[in-house]
Write a protein that holds these residues in place. Structure first.
Motif, PDB file in Angstrom:
ATOM      1  N   MET A   1       0.814  -1.211   0.000  1.00  0.00           N
ATOM      2  CA  MET A   1       0.000   0.000   0.000  1.00  0.00           C
ATOM      3  C   MET A   1       0.850   1.265   0.000  1.00  0.00           C
ATOM      4  SD  MET A   1      -3.049  -1.216   2.614  1.00  0.00           S
ATOM      5  CE  MET A   1      -4.112   0.170   2.195  1.00  0.00           C
ATOM      6  N   SER A   2       2.164   1.115  -0.224  1.00  0.00           N
ATOM      7  CA  SER A   2       3.041   2.287  -0.269  1.00  0.00           C
ATOM      8  C   SER A   2       3.006   2.962  -1.635  1.00  0.00           C
ATOM      9  CB  SER A   2       4.478   1.884   0.071  1.00  0.00           C
ATOM     10  OG  SER A   2       5.017   1.009  -0.915  1.00  0.00           O
ATOM     11  N   THR A   3       2.364   2.334  -2.610  1.00  0.00           N
ATOM     12  CA  THR A   3       2.284   2.886  -3.961  1.00  0.00           C
ATOM     13  C   THR A   3       0.836   3.185  -4.316  1.00  0.00           C
ATOM     14  OG1 THR A   3       2.045   0.705  -4.996  1.00  0.00           O
ATOM     15  CG2 THR A   3       4.287   1.509  -4.625  1.00  0.00           C
ATOM     16  N   GLU A   4       0.648   3.976  -5.351  1.00  0.00           N
ATOM     17  CA  GLU A   4      -0.681   4.242  -5.892  1.00  0.00           C
ATOM     18  C   GLU A   4      -0.677   3.928  -7.383  1.00  0.00           C
ATOM     19  OE1 GLU A   4      -2.136   8.128  -5.058  1.00  0.00           O
ATOM     20  OE2 GLU A   4      -1.924   7.928  -2.880  1.00  0.00           O
ATOM     21  N   PRO A   5      -1.486   2.983  -7.814  1.00  0.00           N
ATOM     22  CA  PRO A   5      -2.364   2.153  -6.984  1.00  0.00           C
ATOM     23  C   PRO A   5      -1.580   1.149  -6.144  1.00  0.00           C
ATOM     24  CG  PRO A   5      -2.353   1.348  -9.229  1.00  0.00           C
ATOM     25  CD  PRO A   5      -1.558   2.626  -9.244  1.00  0.00           C
ATOM     26  N   ALA A   6      -2.245   0.599  -5.129  1.00  0.00           N
ATOM     27  CA  ALA A   6      -1.611  -0.447  -4.325  1.00  0.00           C
ATOM     28  C   ALA A   6      -1.368  -1.672  -5.197  1.00  0.00           C
ATOM     29  CB  ALA A   6      -2.503  -0.802  -3.138  1.00  0.00           C
ATOM     30  N   LYS A   7      -0.337  -2.427  -4.877  1.00  0.00           N
ATOM     31  CA  LYS A   7       0.058  -3.558  -5.724  1.00  0.00           C
ATOM     32  C   LYS A   7       0.006  -4.868  -4.948  1.00  0.00           C
ATOM     33  CE  LYS A   7       3.150  -1.041  -8.879  1.00  0.00           C
ATOM     34  NZ  LYS A   7       2.763   0.299  -8.439  1.00  0.00           N
ATOM     35  N   TRP A   8      -0.548  -5.887  -5.594  1.00  0.00           N
ATOM     36  CA  TRP A   8      -0.474  -7.247  -5.069  1.00  0.00           C
ATOM     37  C   TRP A   8       0.813  -7.877  -5.594  1.00  0.00           C
ATOM     38  CZ3 TRP A   8      -3.155  -8.807  -1.134  1.00  0.00           C
ATOM     39  CH2 TRP A   8      -4.445  -8.326  -0.907  1.00  0.00           C
ATOM     40  N   VAL A   9       1.736  -8.159  -4.676  1.00  0.00           N
ATOM     41  CA  VAL A   9       3.050  -8.682  -5.027  1.00  0.00           C
ATOM     42  C   VAL A   9       3.154 -10.123  -4.538  1.00  0.00           C
ATOM     43  CG1 VAL A   9       5.538  -8.358  -4.796  1.00  0.00           C
ATOM     44  CG2 VAL A   9       4.007  -6.366  -4.779  1.00  0.00           C
ATOM     45  N   LYS A  10       3.644 -10.992  -5.395  1.00  0.00           N
ATOM     46  CA  LYS A  10       3.737 -12.402  -5.035  1.00  0.00           C
ATOM     47  C   LYS A  10       4.719 -12.618  -3.890  1.00  0.00           C
ATOM     48  CE  LYS A  10       4.162 -16.981  -7.096  1.00  0.00           C
ATOM     49  NZ  LYS A  10       4.440 -17.736  -8.338  1.00  0.00           N
ATOM     50  N   VAL A  11       4.335 -13.483  -2.960  1.00  0.00           N
ATOM     51  CA  VAL A  11       5.162 -13.832  -1.805  1.00  0.00           C
ATOM     52  C   VAL A  11       5.695 -15.245  -2.003  1.00  0.00           C
ATOM     53  CG1 VAL A  11       5.158 -14.255   0.685  1.00  0.00           C
ATOM     54  CG2 VAL A  11       3.881 -12.318  -0.255  1.00  0.00           C
ATOM     55  N   LYS A  12       7.004 -15.405  -1.866  1.00  0.00           N
ATOM     56  CA  LYS A  12       7.613 -16.717  -2.083  1.00  0.00           C
ATOM     57  C   LYS A  12       7.669 -17.563  -0.820  1.00  0.00           C
ATOM     58  CE  LYS A  12      10.461 -15.297  -6.010  1.00  0.00           C
ATOM     59  NZ  LYS A  12      11.844 -15.228  -6.565  1.00  0.00           N
ATOM     60  N   THR A  13       7.668 -16.919   0.337  1.00  0.00           N
ATOM     61  CA  THR A  13       7.740 -17.669   1.582  1.00  0.00           C
ATOM     62  C   THR A  13       7.042 -16.900   2.693  1.00  0.00           C
ATOM     63  OG1 THR A  13       9.232 -18.623   3.248  1.00  0.00           O
ATOM     64  CG2 THR A  13       9.996 -16.664   2.077  1.00  0.00           C
ATOM     65  N   LEU A  14       6.503 -17.630   3.650  1.00  0.00           N
ATOM     66  CA  LEU A  14       5.887 -17.026   4.831  1.00  0.00           C
ATOM     67  C   LEU A  14       6.897 -16.863   5.960  1.00  0.00           C
ATOM     68  CD1 LEU A  14       2.528 -19.038   4.947  1.00  0.00           C
ATOM     69  CD2 LEU A  14       2.870 -16.705   4.105  1.00  0.00           C
ATOM     70  N   ASP A  15       8.148 -17.209   5.701  1.00  0.00           N
ATOM     71  CA  ASP A  15       9.203 -17.151   6.721  1.00  0.00           C
ATOM     72  C   ASP A  15       8.793 -17.996   7.932  1.00  0.00           C
ATOM     73  OD1 ASP A  15      10.853 -15.541   5.135  1.00  0.00           O
ATOM     74  OD2 ASP A  15       9.807 -13.730   5.781  1.00  0.00           O
ATOM     75  N   ASN A  16       8.715 -17.376   9.100  1.00  0.00           N
ATOM     76  CA  ASN A  16       8.428 -18.160  10.312  1.00  0.00           C
ATOM     77  C   ASN A  16       6.958 -18.087  10.714  1.00  0.00           C
ATOM     78  OD1 ASN A  16       8.460 -15.482  11.066  1.00  0.00           O
ATOM     79  ND2 ASN A  16       9.384 -15.844  13.068  1.00  0.00           N
ATOM     80  N   TRP A  17       6.071 -17.996   9.727  1.00  0.00           N
ATOM     81  CA  TRP A  17       4.634 -17.944   9.983  1.00  0.00           C
ATOM     82  C   TRP A  17       3.939 -19.168   9.390  1.00  0.00           C
ATOM     83  CZ3 TRP A  17       1.956 -14.046  12.627  1.00  0.00           C
ATOM     84  CH2 TRP A  17       2.715 -12.926  12.979  1.00  0.00           C
ATOM     85  N   ALA A  18       2.803 -19.513   9.975  1.00  0.00           N
ATOM     86  CA  ALA A  18       1.888 -20.510   9.418  1.00  0.00           C
ATOM     87  C   ALA A  18       0.500 -19.889   9.368  1.00  0.00           C
ATOM     88  CB  ALA A  18       1.872 -21.780  10.266  1.00  0.00           C
ATOM     89  N   ILE A  19      -0.299 -20.297   8.398  1.00  0.00           N
ATOM     90  CA  ILE A  19      -1.636 -19.737   8.211  1.00  0.00           C
ATOM     91  C   ILE A  19      -2.670 -20.852   8.331  1.00  0.00           C
ATOM     92  CG2 ILE A  19      -3.186 -18.623   6.557  1.00  0.00           C
ATOM     93  CD1 ILE A  19      -0.821 -17.059   5.510  1.00  0.00           C
ATOM     94  N   PHE A  20      -3.771 -20.547   9.023  1.00  0.00           N
ATOM     95  CA  PHE A  20      -4.862 -21.496   9.233  1.00  0.00           C
ATOM     96  C   PHE A  20      -6.103 -20.985   8.509  1.00  0.00           C
ATOM     97  CE2 PHE A  20      -1.893 -22.076  12.602  1.00  0.00           C
ATOM     98  CZ  PHE A  20      -1.936 -23.418  12.938  1.00  0.00           C
ATOM     99  N   VAL A  21      -6.660 -21.807   7.621  1.00  0.00           N
ATOM    100  CA  VAL A  21      -7.862 -21.418   6.889  1.00  0.00           C
ATOM    101  C   VAL A  21      -8.899 -22.527   6.988  1.00  0.00           C
ATOM    102  CG1 VAL A  21      -6.657 -19.904   5.275  1.00  0.00           C
ATOM    103  CG2 VAL A  21      -6.958 -22.303   4.711  1.00  0.00           C
ATOM    104  N   GLY A  22     -10.163 -22.126   6.988  1.00  0.00           N
ATOM    105  CA  GLY A  22     -11.261 -23.077   7.034  1.00  0.00           C
ATOM    106  C   GLY A  22     -11.852 -23.293   5.660  1.00  0.00           C
ATOM    107  N   GLY A  23     -12.836 -24.174   5.596  1.00  0.00           N
ATOM    108  CA  GLY A  23     -13.434 -24.507   4.320  1.00  0.00           C
ATOM    109  C   GLY A  23     -14.613 -23.638   3.951  1.00  0.00           C
ATOM    110  N   ASP A  24     -14.924 -22.634   4.760  1.00  0.00           N
ATOM    111  CA  ASP A  24     -16.053 -21.754   4.494  1.00  0.00           C
ATOM    112  C   ASP A  24     -15.538 -20.330   4.365  1.00  0.00           C
ATOM    113  OD1 ASP A  24     -18.392 -19.965   5.014  1.00  0.00           O
ATOM    114  OD2 ASP A  24     -19.427 -21.873   5.293  1.00  0.00           O
ATOM    115  N   GLU A  25     -15.945 -19.637   3.319  1.00  0.00           N
ATOM    116  CA  GLU A  25     -15.412 -18.297   3.082  1.00  0.00           C
ATOM    117  C   GLU A  25     -15.835 -17.302   4.152  1.00  0.00           C
ATOM    118  OE1 GLU A  25     -18.533 -16.252  -0.010  1.00  0.00           O
ATOM    119  OE2 GLU A  25     -17.093 -17.681  -0.819  1.00  0.00           O
ATOM    120  N   ARG A  26     -16.809 -17.659   4.974  1.00  0.00           N
ATOM    121  CA  ARG A  26     -17.251 -16.742   6.026  1.00  0.00           C
ATOM    122  C   ARG A  26     -16.495 -16.936   7.334  1.00  0.00           C
ATOM    123  NH1 ARG A  26     -23.044 -19.063   4.925  1.00  0.00           N
ATOM    124  NH2 ARG A  26     -21.595 -20.816   4.743  1.00  0.00           N
TER     125      ARG A  26
END
Length: 394
Positions: A297-322
């Protein structure tokens, strides 16, 4: 977690004040805070807080209480069949006199799994009304949000306690629901999205405010860098304003990636440290690899930039978009693995997928695995943190 009768604290010195205490309930806040810092699972923390009133107060006043949702993994809530449900020990087993037997608010058992606690299964009790007669609109701050024909209920996942807002002015088709803060917060708002409107209920007030949506329903709202960011079903991004009147302002964005957004299924929006990420997968059905982009969000327009690694993070997602996703730092602390996505299934508990920085179109070990998020009336498998993790002592 060890019981108070067997709990031992290793220390090179014990102050006279501590050694003279008469009981476990009289332990100093400093000592109790040091114990909280050593606990690595939600189940252990819930057991600690349930020991007695003074331990619960010490938990709530711990300086890291508000950060627990990034330090330990969320709990997985899944349906339990009648035979299995009857044998599951409940996290909160005390009888609730406010829920009369054989009433429409009878409690239904749901299976609770803590991935950081030897995959042990417990149970939680949620009013049956929310499953049989209402539609799931979302989960937020340890609560389920359920609506049907204008009636809305906000239900604590682990205690069954309910809050009933005023009747919604719209009677059908609820596509998303979230709380902007814990229910105990003086500035908490409940937001519910229909296909064409976003409704705002300041908790404790007697009415809703309606905002007409320009491009269709809002299905996810996150808090990032002191502001609320919303995403609609077309993956358009907005900043959300609650006062003086409810409002949305579109964030112009562009993609800086070899993969166009049209190639994705509906995405998960997740705050991961200092980054706002969009996690999804390529629509090729033989690919089970997650793909991640960061919003710059430092640019205009904001840019979606591909991420190659989450480093030391893990993400938890469910099967329902809500159901919202969560990001957890240093998962090795509780036996997890960094740079992985934990996906909650409807048929099996969960699977783990590594973020490899590229889309692999070759056949995988999940040839029939479809990541497409479900949109069904009843809440299925979802990740959640107990509401007390958000309370900060209030």
């Amino acid at each position: 977690m060890q019981t108070p009768s067997t709990l031992s604290v290793v220390s090179t010195s014990i102050s006279p004040a501590v050694s003279g205490l008469q009981g476990w309930a009289d332990l100093s806040d400093g000592l109790l805070h040091s114990i909280v810092a050593l606990l690595g699972s939600s189940i252990d923390l819930l057991a600690f807080a349930a020991t007695c009133q003074s331990w619960r107060a010490a938990f709530s006043s711990h300086r890291s209480a508000s950060n627990l949702c990034t330090l330990i993994p969320p709990l997985l809530i899944r349906p339990a069949d009648p035979i299995q449900g009857s044998s599951l020990p409940s996290i909160f087993s005390e009888k609730r006199s406010s829920v009369p037997f054989n009433s429409r608010y009878m409690l239904r058992i749901r299976k609770v799994i803590d991935v950081a606690s030897d995959n042990s299964a417990l149970g939680c009790q949620i009013p049956q009304e929310t499953f049989e007669n209402m539609h799931f609109a979302g989960s937020s701050h340890g609560h389920l949000i359920c609506c049907y024909r204008g009636v809305c209920l906000v239900v604590d996942v682990f205690t069954g306690a309910m809050v009933s807002p005023p009747r919604l002015p719209f009677s059908d088709g609820y596509y998303g629901g979230t709380l902007t803060a814990p229910l105990t917060s003086p500035n908490s708002h409940l937001l519910v999205s229909t296909q064409s409107s976003l409704f705002d209920w300041p908790v404790g007030s007697d009415s809703w405010e309606e905002l007409q949506l320009p491009h269709g329903w809002i299905y996810q709202i996150v808090q990032f860098n002191g502001q609320f960011i919303a995403m609609d079903h077309g993956m358009k991004m907005y900043t959300l304003r609650l006062a003086p009147r409810l409002g949305l302002r579109e964030i112009p964005t562009e993609w800086c990636s070899e993969i166009e957004p049209e190639s994705f299924v509906q995405a998960w929006l997740v705050v991961c440290g200092d980054d706002l990420l969009m996690v999804d997968h390529f629509v090729h059905l033989s690919s089970a690899d997650p793909v991640c982009h960061r919003l710059d969000m430092s640019t205009e327009p904001a840019k979606w930039v591909k991420v190659k690694t989450l480093d030391n993070w893990a993400i938890f997602v469910g099967g329902d978009e809500r159901s919202p996703p969560f990001a957890c730092a240093r998962p090795e602390r509780w036996g997890g693995t960094s740079n992985n996505l934990y996906y909650a299934h409807h048929s099996q508990p969960w699977s783990v997928h590594e973020l490899r920085g590229h889309v692999d179109l070759s056949p995988t070990s999940h040839p029939n695995f479809n990541w497409r998020k479900r949109f069904v009336p009843t809440a299925m498998a979802l990740w959640v943190y107990p509401s007390m993790f958000y309370s900060d002592g209030r």
